[in-house]
Design a protein around this motif. Structure first.
Motif, PDB file in Angstrom:
ATOM      1  N   GLU A  40       0.946  -0.914  -0.250  1.00 40.73           N
ATOM      2  CA  GLU A  40       0.126  -0.095   0.120  1.00 40.73           C
ATOM      3  C   GLU A  40       0.847   0.939  -0.305  1.00 40.73           C
ATOM      4  O   GLU A  40       0.265   2.330   0.063  1.00 40.73           O
ATOM      5  CB  GLU A  40      -0.714   0.229   1.253  1.00 40.73           C
ATOM      6  CG  GLU A  40      -2.142  -1.608   1.289  1.00 40.73           C
ATOM      7  CD  GLU A  40      -2.245  -1.164   2.489  1.00 40.73           C
ATOM      8  OE1 GLU A  40      -3.040  -0.288   3.327  1.00 40.73           O
ATOM      9  OE2 GLU A  40      -3.777  -2.423   2.696  1.00 40.73           O
ATOM     10  N   TYR A  41       2.417   1.000   0.438  1.00 39.67           N
ATOM     11  CA  TYR A  41       2.816   2.171   0.017  1.00 39.67           C
ATOM     12  C   TYR A  41       4.315   2.048   0.413  1.00 39.67           C
ATOM     13  O   TYR A  41       4.670   0.322   0.798  1.00 39.67           O
ATOM     14  CB  TYR A  41       2.676   3.067   1.552  1.00 39.67           C
ATOM     15  CG  TYR A  41       2.643   2.306   2.936  1.00 39.67           C
ATOM     16  CD1 TYR A  41       3.903   2.358   3.672  1.00 39.67           C
ATOM     17  CD2 TYR A  41       1.591   1.767   3.637  1.00 39.67           C
ATOM     18  CE1 TYR A  41       4.158   1.259   5.101  1.00 39.67           C
ATOM     19  CE2 TYR A  41       2.204   1.285   5.039  1.00 39.67           C
ATOM     20  CZ  TYR A  41       2.804   1.140   5.274  1.00 39.67           C
ATOM     21  OH  TYR A  41       3.227   0.063   6.727  1.00 39.67           O
ATOM     22  N   TYR A  42       5.392   2.089   0.544  1.00 40.51           N
ATOM     23  CA  TYR A  42       7.100   1.918   0.893  1.00 40.51           C
ATOM     24  C   TYR A  42       7.168   2.840   2.102  1.00 40.51           C
ATOM     25  O   TYR A  42       7.330   4.000   1.717  1.00 40.51           O
ATOM     26  CB  TYR A  42       7.794   1.171  -0.135  1.00 40.51           C
ATOM     27  CG  TYR A  42       7.903   3.198  -1.375  1.00 40.51           C
ATOM     28  CD1 TYR A  42       9.108   3.217  -1.174  1.00 40.51           C
ATOM     29  CD2 TYR A  42       7.210   3.578  -2.251  1.00 40.51           C
ATOM     30  CE1 TYR A  42       9.367   4.530  -1.915  1.00 40.51           C
ATOM     31  CE2 TYR A  42       7.730   4.732  -3.210  1.00 40.51           C
ATOM     32  CZ  TYR A  42       8.920   5.185  -3.025  1.00 40.51           C
ATOM     33  OH  TYR A  42       8.874   6.091  -3.197  1.00 40.51           O
ATOM     34  N   PHE A  43       8.288   2.077   2.498  1.00 41.70           N
ATOM     35  CA  PHE A  43       9.623   2.744   3.469  1.00 41.70           C
ATOM     36  C   PHE A  43      10.941   3.636   2.874  1.00 41.70           C
ATOM     37  O   PHE A  43      11.287   2.553   2.404  1.00 41.70           O
ATOM     38  CB  PHE A  43       9.228   1.822   4.330  1.00 41.70           C
ATOM     39  CG  PHE A  43       8.786   2.058   5.476  1.00 41.70           C
ATOM     40  CD1 PHE A  43       8.000   3.562   6.729  1.00 41.70           C
ATOM     41  CD2 PHE A  43       7.993   0.665   6.110  1.00 41.70           C
ATOM     42  CE1 PHE A  43       7.355   3.380   7.951  1.00 41.70           C
ATOM     43  CE2 PHE A  43       7.326   0.520   7.261  1.00 41.70           C
ATOM     44  CZ  PHE A  43       7.154   2.110   8.276  1.00 41.70           C
ATOM     45  N   LEU A  44      11.183   4.428   2.753  1.00 37.86           N
ATOM     46  CA  LEU A  44      12.133   5.273   2.142  1.00 37.86           C
ATOM     47  C   LEU A  44      12.868   5.560   3.256  1.00 37.86           C
ATOM     48  O   LEU A  44      12.377   6.391   3.935  1.00 37.86           O
ATOM     49  CB  LEU A  44      11.259   6.270   1.162  1.00 37.86           C
ATOM     50  CG  LEU A  44      12.517   6.967  -0.289  1.00 37.86           C
ATOM     51  CD1 LEU A  44      13.031   6.056  -0.410  1.00 37.86           C
ATOM     52  CD2 LEU A  44      12.238   8.030  -0.608  1.00 37.86           C
ATOM     53  N   VAL A  45      14.561   5.651   2.465  1.00 36.19           N
ATOM     54  CA  VAL A  45      15.231   6.188   3.381  1.00 36.19           C
ATOM     55  C   VAL A  45      15.641   7.767   3.286  1.00 36.19           C
ATOM     56  O   VAL A  45      16.054   8.196   2.185  1.00 36.19           O
ATOM     57  CB  VAL A  45      17.138   5.475   3.599  1.00 36.19           C
ATOM     58  CG1 VAL A  45      17.489   6.338   4.455  1.00 36.19           C
ATOM     59  CG2 VAL A  45      16.078   4.397   4.472  1.00 36.19           C
ATOM     60  N   PRO A  46      15.281   8.616   3.876  1.00 33.93           N
ATOM     61  CA  PRO A  46      14.878  10.373   3.757  1.00 33.93           C
ATOM     62  C   PRO A  46      16.070  10.503   2.739  1.00 33.93           C
ATOM     63  O   PRO A  46      16.371  11.097   1.806  1.00 33.93           O
ATOM     64  CB  PRO A  46      15.159  10.602   4.517  1.00 33.93           C
ATOM     65  CG  PRO A  46      14.167  10.047   6.052  1.00 33.93           C
ATOM     66  CD  PRO A  46      14.965   8.428   5.230  1.00 33.93           C
TER      67      PRO A  46
END
Length: 252
Positions: A40-46
């Motif tokens: 549904e979403y994804y975790f991204l390292v800023p």
């Protein structure tokens, strides 16, 4: 003189805005191709990855294939020295991205935590209330049923509670696959004519990771990956226990 400076300022602003738009468009298309459809979403390292220099040499047949599609393909662009600059993806409009906390040490590739918080509930909790808690829980949180006499601090010594804990952990990963991987992108490098771009992608899981540097071509607004370079993999190894079996808890 003031009018000249004003015009230059407008030109630079428009150029930066256009570059940001180009980057957002590329990253969103790369992410759509790399993120599983059931996310549904994804975790991204800023903080973006530092772009790796292309070490692998293009084979002659690959160069021929590229030039058959585009006789003016900028071969030297592949081997251009990357700029030592990073991007903060929080400053970009990226679709479906949730950002990993930037309070971590960025000296290493970040991975999802091996620690989950446990929230205990009554063993005979109403099923609808239990399902609601599961549905609305915070990331990396387990909702675990516990009988009042079970000692939560000694979860490992109670066979039933421990079995429920292991099963709950597995189901949590299965039902929330977005929490099992962190994505890392480098700031893309564009060819002079903006038809080609190079970007590095790394997918870091708790116990392993893999990545590549990709060459992308813009075909009428659609960025297509046409080649991968510098494939890389990582694996976490422990001498006493398999990484996959490491489960650390934080009691609420």
């Amino acid at each position: 003189m003031k009018q000249t400076l004003f015009i230059i300022s407008i030109f630079l602003t428009l150029n930066l805005f256009g570059q940001k738009s180009d980057i957002e468009n590329l990253i969103n298309q790369v992410a759509k191709a790399e993120i599983p459809e059931n996310f549904e979403y994804y975790f991204l390292v800023p903080k973006s990855l530092e772009q790796e220099k292309i070490d692998d040499s293009l084979q002659n047949y690959q160069i021929r294939e590229l030039k058959m599609v585009d006789k003016d393909f900028p071969e030297n662009f592949i081997y251009a020295q990357p700029h030592n600059e990073t991007a903060n993806w929080k400053n970009y409009n990226l679709n479906e991205a949730k950002f990993v906390s930037d309070e971590y040490n960025y000296n290493h590739i970040l991975s999802p935590p091996q620690t989950k918080k446990i929230k205990f509930v009554k063993y005979n909790i109403d099923p609808k209330k239990y399902d609601s808690l599961i549905e609305n829980k915070e990331p990396y949180t387990l909702i675990l049923k516990k009988k009042w006499l079970w000692n939560k601090k000694r979860i490992w010594n109670n066979k039933k509670l421990y079995a429920d804990f292991i099963e709950s952990w597995k189901m949590d990963d299965k039902n929330n696959p977005e929490e099992t991987v962190y994505y890392h992108f480098s700031k893309p490098i564009f060819s002079e004519n903006k038809k080609y771009a190079i970007i590095s992608v790394f997918k870091k899981r708790r116990c392993n990771g893999n990545g590549f540097t990709g060459l992308y071509r813009n075909d009428n607004g659609i960025w297509n990956k046409i080649m991968e370079f510098n494939q890389i993999g990582s694996e976490t190894i422990s001498t006493h226990i398999r990484c996959e079996e490491m489960k650390i808890v934080d009691y609420e």
